[in-house]
Design a protein around this motif. Structure first.
Motif, PDB file in Angstrom:
ATOM      1  N   ARG A  65       0.838  -1.213   0.000  1.00 20.41           N
ATOM      2  CA  ARG A  65       0.000   0.000   0.000  1.00 20.41           C
ATOM      3  C   ARG A  65       0.869   1.258   0.000  1.00 20.41           C
ATOM      4  O   ARG A  65       0.619   2.213  -0.734  1.00 20.41           O
ATOM      5  N   ASP A 284     -14.438  -2.707   9.586  1.00 18.38           N
ATOM      6  CA  ASP A 284     -13.316  -1.906  10.084  1.00 18.38           C
ATOM      7  C   ASP A 284     -12.634  -2.668  11.208  1.00 18.38           C
ATOM      8  O   ASP A 284     -13.304  -3.186  12.110  1.00 18.38           O
ATOM      9  N   CYS A 295     -10.985  -6.730   5.616  1.00 18.22           N
ATOM     10  CA  CYS A 295     -11.252  -5.665   6.569  1.00 18.22           C
ATOM     11  C   CYS A 295     -10.392  -4.447   6.238  1.00 18.22           C
ATOM     12  O   CYS A 295      -9.337  -4.568   5.607  1.00 18.22           O
ATOM     13  N   ARG A 296     -10.855  -3.274   6.683  1.00 18.53           N
ATOM     14  CA  ARG A 296     -10.063  -2.045   6.532  1.00 18.53           C
ATOM     15  C   ARG A 296      -9.247  -1.819   7.801  1.00 18.53           C
ATOM     16  O   ARG A 296      -9.772  -1.885   8.911  1.00 18.53           O
ATOM     17  N   ASN A 320      -5.105   4.347   5.268  1.00 16.18           N
ATOM     18  CA  ASN A 320      -5.784   3.069   5.478  1.00 16.18           C
ATOM     19  C   ASN A 320      -5.416   2.054   4.386  1.00 16.18           C
ATOM     20  O   ASN A 320      -4.880   2.417   3.345  1.00 16.18           O
ATOM     21  N   TYR A 321      -5.713   0.789   4.649  1.00 12.06           N
ATOM     22  CA  TYR A 321      -5.455  -0.257   3.660  1.00 12.06           C
ATOM     23  C   TYR A 321      -6.392  -1.434   3.905  1.00 12.06           C
ATOM     24  O   TYR A 321      -7.019  -1.542   4.971  1.00 12.06           O
ATOM     25  N   CYS A 322      -6.513  -2.293   2.909  1.00 14.46           N
ATOM     26  CA  CYS A 322      -7.389  -3.468   2.985  1.00 14.46           C
ATOM     27  C   CYS A 322      -6.544  -4.731   3.133  1.00 14.46           C
ATOM     28  O   CYS A 322      -5.497  -4.864   2.500  1.00 14.46           O
ATOM     29  N   PRO A 355     -10.199  -2.161  -1.937  1.00 19.47           N
ATOM     30  CA  PRO A 355     -11.047  -1.002  -1.626  1.00 19.47           C
ATOM     31  C   PRO A 355     -12.301  -0.974  -2.499  1.00 19.47           C
ATOM     32  O   PRO A 355     -12.233  -1.176  -3.708  1.00 19.47           O
ATOM     33  N   VAL A 382      -8.574   5.031   1.721  1.00 17.86           N
ATOM     34  CA  VAL A 382      -9.471   3.880   1.652  1.00 17.86           C
ATOM     35  C   VAL A 382     -10.586   4.080   2.680  1.00 17.86           C
ATOM     36  O   VAL A 382     -10.326   4.112   3.882  1.00 17.86           O
ATOM     37  N   ARG A 384     -13.704   2.155   2.495  1.00 18.18           N
ATOM     38  CA  ARG A 384     -14.326   0.851   2.746  1.00 18.18           C
ATOM     39  C   ARG A 384     -13.597  -0.220   1.954  1.00 18.18           C
ATOM     40  O   ARG A 384     -13.039   0.038   0.912  1.00 18.18           O
ATOM     41  N   CYS A 385     -13.639  -1.440   2.499  1.00 19.99           N
ATOM     42  CA  CYS A 385     -13.030  -2.583   1.834  1.00 19.99           C
ATOM     43  C   CYS A 385     -14.090  -3.663   1.613  1.00 19.99           C
ATOM     44  O   CYS A 385     -15.064  -3.751   2.361  1.00 19.99           O
TER      45      CYS A 385
END
Length: 388
Positions: A65, A284, A295-296, A320-322, A355, A382, A384-385
């Motif tokens: 990421r 989350d 999940c995020r 953020n990342y997934c 994402p 990000v 939402r994932c």
């Protein structure tokens, strides 16, 4: 699909090809083989160092990421490489002027103008310019006589010249006065010198009552002049600025001396449109979560730690990342993906954690021409994932 998620999905494909099984059997490197952070700082470290596949998976997702963010910022700003501007040069070029102070003091640089349920549809990749600050430079010799005037020419990119100008302000720094005085400020439009002499045309005149022993930044409405320049670029030869007090002293700073604030500059605000889109939901998690589903997770990027001094603000932001698995047992949470999975032939790797909604950040930065740009960079946070 972002590149870092593609690489993680590729790991699943390789794993399936080796095992010959219908179920995902993800082959992950050990903790010692996990790539290290190559520059952008991680402020949210994984406190749990226990050896688990989910932890290693998340660590790989983080690193990938960060690498993606680095390359995307340069690409979305249309920069081939990071501008070579040191912190000392930034401090020298950055004028202590009202418009910049207002941006830094009162502007939220991370998605301030966006609600939680919106993102761009038209151009979701390249940065959207909102305002440009262009510093004055020396005009062409064709408009000078014996090197005068030494200021000011303003260069504009073709992209900017095709936008709608909402506002344009010329900012001029006036030297300190010892006592209250009436100052007469004149702006002259420069034209090439002919045999008959110079043909400078007065386009602005202001009468200012000034009492400032620390100097004064004066703004002048420049929208009409700029619009004419954009329509007829061949008429843009620059301007000459004079500001005389009652004793005939020129107070306008058009060439820097020790202790003076800065050269004239143009602040231009332009309009670019955006559209709305739909909502999506997702999980989350925090870094200590034992959740194995998609999940995020939180991730903060620090530009100062990376040495990117050319970014004025924000110095850091929450990207953020997934991470996580999209196994069959979890498909009831993603019903559409579950249907797609059943339609696929057996042996496919299945969906990836990626994402499903991203939002922009606002950024104030120097470009490779040492101009100060304020704009939005889409798709950098990000929100939402999900499995797709």
């Amino acid at each position: 699909m972002p590149s870092y998620n593609f690489l993680l999905c590729l790991t699943v494909l390789i794993s399936l090809g080796q095992s010959g099984s219908d179920e995902p059997n993800v082959l992950l490197p050990s903790a010692s083989e996990t790539p290290t952070d190559s520059g952008l700082s991680l402020l949210d470290e994984d406190a749990g160092s226990h050896e688990c596949s989910a932890c290693v998976w998340r660590e790989q997702s983080k690193v990938l990421r960060l690498e993606t963010i680095k390359s995307q910022i340069l690409s979305k700003l249309r920069l081939k490489q990071a501008p070579n501007i040191s912190r000392e040069v930034v401090n020298q070029l950055l004028p202590k002027a009202p418009p910049l102070q207002q941006l830094l003091d009162h502007h939220d640089f991370q998605g301030d103008a966006w609600s939680q349920d919106e993102f761009m549809e038209e151009d979701e990749y390249h940065a959207t310019t909102e305002s440009v600050i262009t510093m004055a430079s020396e005009p062409e010799p064709l408009v000078q006589v014996n090197g005068k005037p030494s200021c000011c020419f303003f260069k504009f990119s073709p992209k900017l010249m095709f936008t709608k100008v909402l506002k344009a302000q010329l900012w001029v720094y006036l030297r300190p006065l010892q006592q209250t005085s009436t100052v007469y400020l004149q702006i002259l439009r420069l034209k090439p010198v002919t045999e008959q002499g110079s043909r400078h045309i007065r386009i602005r005149s202001l009468k200012i009552e000034l009492n400032s022993r620390v100097g004064h930044w004066q703004s002048i409405d420049f929208k009409h002049v700029l619009q004419n320049w954009f329509k007829h670029p061949h008429t843009n030869w620059g301007i000459d600025i004079n500001a005389f007090d009652e004793s005939g002293n020129d107070l306008a700073v058009t060439s820097l001396r020790p202790g003076e604030e800065g050269l004239p500059f143009l602040e231009v605000k332009v309009l670019e449109t955006t559209k709305r889109s739909r909502r999506n939901l997702g999980l989350d998690c925090d870094e200590h979560s034992t959740e194995s589903r998609c999940c995020r997770y939180p991730l903060t990027v620090d530009f100062e730690a990376f040495g990117w001094d050319w970014i004025i603000a924000p110095k850091r932001y929450k990207a953020n990342y997934c991470s996580g698995q999209c196994e069959y047992m979890f498909m009831q949470k993603y019903p559409h993906t579950h249907l797609v999975q059943h339609a696929n032939p057996r042996g496919s790797a299945g969906p990836c954690c990626t994402p499903t909604k991203m939002s922009p950040i606002n950024m104030l930065y120097f470009n490779d021409k040492q101009q100060i740009i304020h704009g939005k960079i889409p798709g950098m946070v990000v929100d939402r994932c999900g499995c797709s």
